[in-house]
Design a protein around this motif. Structure first.
Motif, PDB file in Angstrom:
ATOM      1  N   GLY A  78       0.932  -1.316  -0.002  1.00 54.24           N
ATOM      2  CA  GLY A  78      -0.135   0.079  -0.045  1.00 54.24           C
ATOM      3  C   GLY A  78       0.833   1.194  -0.033  1.00 54.24           C
ATOM      4  O   GLY A  78       0.618   2.011  -0.781  1.00 54.24           O
ATOM      5  N   GLY A  79       1.781   1.121   0.859  1.00 57.77           N
ATOM      6  CA  GLY A  79       2.774   2.273   0.911  1.00 57.77           C
ATOM      7  C   GLY A  79       3.550   2.666  -0.502  1.00 57.77           C
ATOM      8  O   GLY A  79       3.636   3.634  -1.051  1.00 57.77           O
ATOM      9  N   LEU A  80       3.966   1.592  -0.930  1.00 55.18           N
ATOM     10  CA  LEU A  80       4.887   1.781  -2.245  1.00 55.18           C
ATOM     11  C   LEU A  80       3.968   2.197  -3.564  1.00 55.18           C
ATOM     12  O   LEU A  80       4.226   2.844  -4.237  1.00 55.18           O
ATOM     13  CB  LEU A  80       5.633   0.539  -2.698  1.00 55.18           C
ATOM     14  CG  LEU A  80       6.892   0.109  -1.802  1.00 55.18           C
ATOM     15  CD1 LEU A  80       7.292  -1.106  -1.872  1.00 55.18           C
ATOM     16  CD2 LEU A  80       7.671   1.224  -1.844  1.00 55.18           C
ATOM     17  N   ALA A  81       2.486   1.680  -3.364  1.00 57.50           N
ATOM     18  CA  ALA A  81       1.900   1.919  -4.628  1.00 57.50           C
ATOM     19  C   ALA A  81       1.192   3.357  -4.315  1.00 57.50           C
ATOM     20  O   ALA A  81       1.187   4.032  -5.517  1.00 57.50           O
ATOM     21  CB  ALA A  81       0.624   1.111  -4.521  1.00 57.50           C
ATOM     22  N   GLY A  82       1.158   3.816  -3.145  1.00 58.93           N
ATOM     23  CA  GLY A  82       0.719   5.271  -2.843  1.00 58.93           C
ATOM     24  C   GLY A  82       1.891   6.238  -3.375  1.00 58.93           C
ATOM     25  O   GLY A  82       1.647   7.315  -3.991  1.00 58.93           O
ATOM     26  N   ALA A  83       3.132   5.788  -3.010  1.00 63.15           N
ATOM     27  CA  ALA A  83       4.414   6.591  -3.330  1.00 63.15           C
ATOM     28  C   ALA A  83       4.463   6.570  -4.832  1.00 63.15           C
ATOM     29  O   ALA A  83       4.685   7.934  -5.377  1.00 63.15           O
ATOM     30  CB  ALA A  83       5.489   5.828  -2.612  1.00 63.15           C
ATOM     31  N   LEU A  84       4.273   5.661  -5.682  1.00 70.67           N
ATOM     32  CA  LEU A  84       4.504   5.574  -6.958  1.00 70.67           C
ATOM     33  C   LEU A  84       3.359   6.526  -7.376  1.00 70.67           C
ATOM     34  O   LEU A  84       3.784   7.241  -8.566  1.00 70.67           O
ATOM     35  CB  LEU A  84       4.461   4.088  -7.678  1.00 70.67           C
ATOM     36  CG  LEU A  84       4.702   4.235  -9.087  1.00 70.67           C
ATOM     37  CD1 LEU A  84       6.088   4.682  -9.618  1.00 70.67           C
ATOM     38  CD2 LEU A  84       4.451   2.687  -9.466  1.00 70.67           C
ATOM     39  N   ALA A  85       2.115   6.242  -7.197  1.00 72.40           N
ATOM     40  CA  ALA A  85       1.091   6.907  -7.824  1.00 72.40           C
ATOM     41  C   ALA A  85       1.278   8.731  -7.411  1.00 72.40           C
ATOM     42  O   ALA A  85       0.849   9.272  -8.578  1.00 72.40           O
ATOM     43  CB  ALA A  85      -0.370   6.350  -7.195  1.00 72.40           C
ATOM     44  N   ALA A  86       1.690   8.964  -6.312  1.00 70.20           N
ATOM     45  CA  ALA A  86       1.866  10.121  -6.097  1.00 70.20           C
ATOM     46  C   ALA A  86       2.970  11.092  -6.938  1.00 70.20           C
ATOM     47  O   ALA A  86       2.667  11.937  -7.209  1.00 70.20           O
ATOM     48  CB  ALA A  86       2.188  10.400  -4.250  1.00 70.20           C
ATOM     49  N   ALA A  87       4.040  10.190  -6.882  1.00 73.02           N
ATOM     50  CA  ALA A  87       5.085  10.679  -7.930  1.00 73.02           C
ATOM     51  C   ALA A  87       4.827  10.846  -9.230  1.00 73.02           C
ATOM     52  O   ALA A  87       5.127  11.908  -9.789  1.00 73.02           O
ATOM     53  CB  ALA A  87       6.432   9.932  -7.788  1.00 73.02           C
ATOM     54  N   ALA A  88       4.093   9.984  -9.769  1.00 73.17           N
ATOM     55  CA  ALA A  88       3.850  10.045 -11.099  1.00 73.17           C
ATOM     56  C   ALA A  88       2.838  11.009 -11.437  1.00 73.17           C
ATOM     57  O   ALA A  88       2.688  11.729 -12.320  1.00 73.17           O
ATOM     58  CB  ALA A  88       3.261   8.674 -11.609  1.00 73.17           C
ATOM     59  N   THR A  89       1.832  11.409 -10.518  1.00 71.43           N
ATOM     60  CA  THR A  89       0.798  12.500 -10.825  1.00 71.43           C
ATOM     61  C   THR A  89       1.331  13.884 -10.130  1.00 71.43           C
ATOM     62  O   THR A  89       0.487  14.724 -10.175  1.00 71.43           O
ATOM     63  CB  THR A  89      -0.249  12.076 -10.232  1.00 71.43           C
ATOM     64  OG1 THR A  89      -0.467  11.614  -8.784  1.00 71.43           O
ATOM     65  CG2 THR A  89      -0.682  10.682 -11.143  1.00 71.43           C
ATOM     66  N   THR A  90       2.553  13.989  -9.703  1.00 74.84           N
ATOM     67  CA  THR A  90       2.791  15.444  -9.148  1.00 74.84           C
ATOM     68  C   THR A  90       3.000  16.508 -10.242  1.00 74.84           C
ATOM     69  O   THR A  90       2.260  17.531  -9.786  1.00 74.84           O
ATOM     70  CB  THR A  90       4.353  15.395  -8.457  1.00 74.84           C
ATOM     71  OG1 THR A  90       4.222  14.388  -7.561  1.00 74.84           O
ATOM     72  CG2 THR A  90       4.848  16.601  -7.996  1.00 74.84           C
ATOM     73  N   PRO A  91       3.281  16.432 -11.561  1.00 69.20           N
ATOM     74  CA  PRO A  91       2.937  17.394 -12.321  1.00 69.20           C
ATOM     75  C   PRO A  91       1.580  17.963 -12.567  1.00 69.20           C
ATOM     76  O   PRO A  91       1.379  19.148 -12.694  1.00 69.20           O
ATOM     77  CB  PRO A  91       3.611  16.869 -13.656  1.00 69.20           C
ATOM     78  CG  PRO A  91       4.444  15.871 -13.290  1.00 69.20           C
ATOM     79  CD  PRO A  91       4.022  15.249 -12.065  1.00 69.20           C
ATOM     80  N   LEU A  92       0.388  16.977 -12.439  1.00 66.10           N
ATOM     81  CA  LEU A  92      -0.759  17.416 -12.486  1.00 66.10           C
ATOM     82  C   LEU A  92      -1.017  18.123 -11.026  1.00 66.10           C
ATOM     83  O   LEU A  92      -1.999  18.991 -11.011  1.00 66.10           O
ATOM     84  CB  LEU A  92      -1.770  16.545 -12.656  1.00 66.10           C
ATOM     85  CG  LEU A  92      -1.561  15.428 -14.038  1.00 66.10           C
ATOM     86  CD1 LEU A  92      -1.993  13.978 -13.837  1.00 66.10           C
ATOM     87  CD2 LEU A  92      -1.959  16.259 -15.261  1.00 66.10           C
ATOM     88  N   ASP A  93      -0.692  17.595 -10.029  1.00 66.53           N
ATOM     89  CA  ASP A  93      -0.913  18.290  -8.688  1.00 66.53           C
ATOM     90  C   ASP A  93      -0.512  19.642  -8.831  1.00 66.53           C
ATOM     91  O   ASP A  93      -0.856  20.747  -8.228  1.00 66.53           O
ATOM     92  CB  ASP A  93      -0.373  17.330  -7.479  1.00 66.53           C
ATOM     93  CG  ASP A  93      -0.816  17.842  -6.425  1.00 66.53           C
ATOM     94  OD1 ASP A  93      -2.267  18.158  -6.165  1.00 66.53           O
ATOM     95  OD2 ASP A  93      -0.102  17.808  -5.383  1.00 66.53           O
ATOM     96  N   VAL A  94       0.804  19.760  -9.209  1.00 67.70           N
ATOM     97  CA  VAL A  94       1.026  21.274  -9.065  1.00 67.70           C
ATOM     98  C   VAL A  94       0.604  22.345 -10.246  1.00 67.70           C
ATOM     99  O   VAL A  94       0.264  23.314  -9.506  1.00 67.70           O
ATOM    100  CB  VAL A  94       2.853  21.209  -9.842  1.00 67.70           C
ATOM    101  CG1 VAL A  94       3.270  22.491 -10.385  1.00 67.70           C
ATOM    102  CG2 VAL A  94       3.684  20.726  -8.751  1.00 67.70           C
ATOM    103  N   CYS A  95       0.027  21.768 -11.197  1.00 67.76           N
ATOM    104  CA  CYS A  95      -0.841  22.543 -12.107  1.00 67.76           C
ATOM    105  C   CYS A  95      -2.310  23.059 -11.614  1.00 67.76           C
ATOM    106  O   CYS A  95      -2.853  23.833 -11.640  1.00 67.76           O
ATOM    107  CB  CYS A  95      -1.014  22.195 -13.548  1.00 67.76           C
ATOM    108  SG  CYS A  95       0.334  21.791 -14.569  1.00 67.76           S
TER     109      CYS A  95
END
Length: 187
Positions: free
Chosen positions: A90-107
């Motif tokens: 769960g932790g690793l899945a959340g970390a990967l998903a968060a990292a991959a979608t950070t550009p969208l979060d910044v926007c």
């Protein structure tokens, strides 16, 4: 469908939270922020980033679930109740998903906050709207690195959240399934 409904409710809350968190925020409470945004920008301000939020959350959830399932196949192929495997996956899945979608979060954050200094530096007059404009503005201000501002904080925030969520889900799945099986054998 759950993401569509969740984001429709949570997007206004995210706008208020982010505006309260801004450096030199003019708002002193959530209610004063809601009132000021409503008066000066209207209802649309609470949904300016809705499509960006969806564009972020749909891939986030997809990456999150696929990664969790993949990791469970690797560390817990029998799919036993194993709290350690659920926490790690769960932790690793959340970390990967968060990292991959950070550009969208910044926007999304730029759309929600309409940060004056950033908009001035990018020569944006009025309000910034639309994901494409947000992507252009972030790149104009900070290049590729701008899309990954705050990635560490986002990953650190998501890891325990998703680890706890999966652990609780798997516990109740185990508990309810076990309880249901025990009741069947009694009759």
């Amino acid at each position: 469908m759950a993401t569509l409904l969740h984001d429709a409710v949570m997007n206004p809350a995210e706008v208020v939270k982010q505006r309260l968190q801004m450096y030199n925020s003019q708002h002193r409470s959530a209610l004063s922020c809601i009132g000021a945004v409503w008066r000066t920008e209207g209802l649309g301000a609470f949904y300016r980033s809705y499509t960006t939020q969806l564009t972020m959350n749909i891939p986030f959830q997809s990456i999150h679930f696929i990664t969790y399932e993949f990791l469970q196949e690797q560390v817990n192929p029998r799919r036993d109740y194993n709290p350690q495997s659920h926490i790690i996956s769960g932790g690793l899945a959340g970390a990967l998903a968060a990292a991959a979608t950070t550009p969208l979060d910044v926007c999304k954050t730029l759309l929600n906050t309409q940060e004056n200094v950033a908009l001035s530096l990018a020569n944006v007059s009025g309000r910034l709207s639309g994901m494409a404009n947000a992507f252009r503005t972030v790149y104009q201000l900070n290049g590729l690195a701008g899309y990954f501002k705050g990635i560490q904080a986002r990953v650190v925030y998501q890891m325990p959240s998703t680890a706890i969520s999966w652990s609780v889900y798997e516990f109740f799945k185990y508990f309810l399934t076990k309880h249901q099986l025990e009741n069947r054998t009694l009759y």
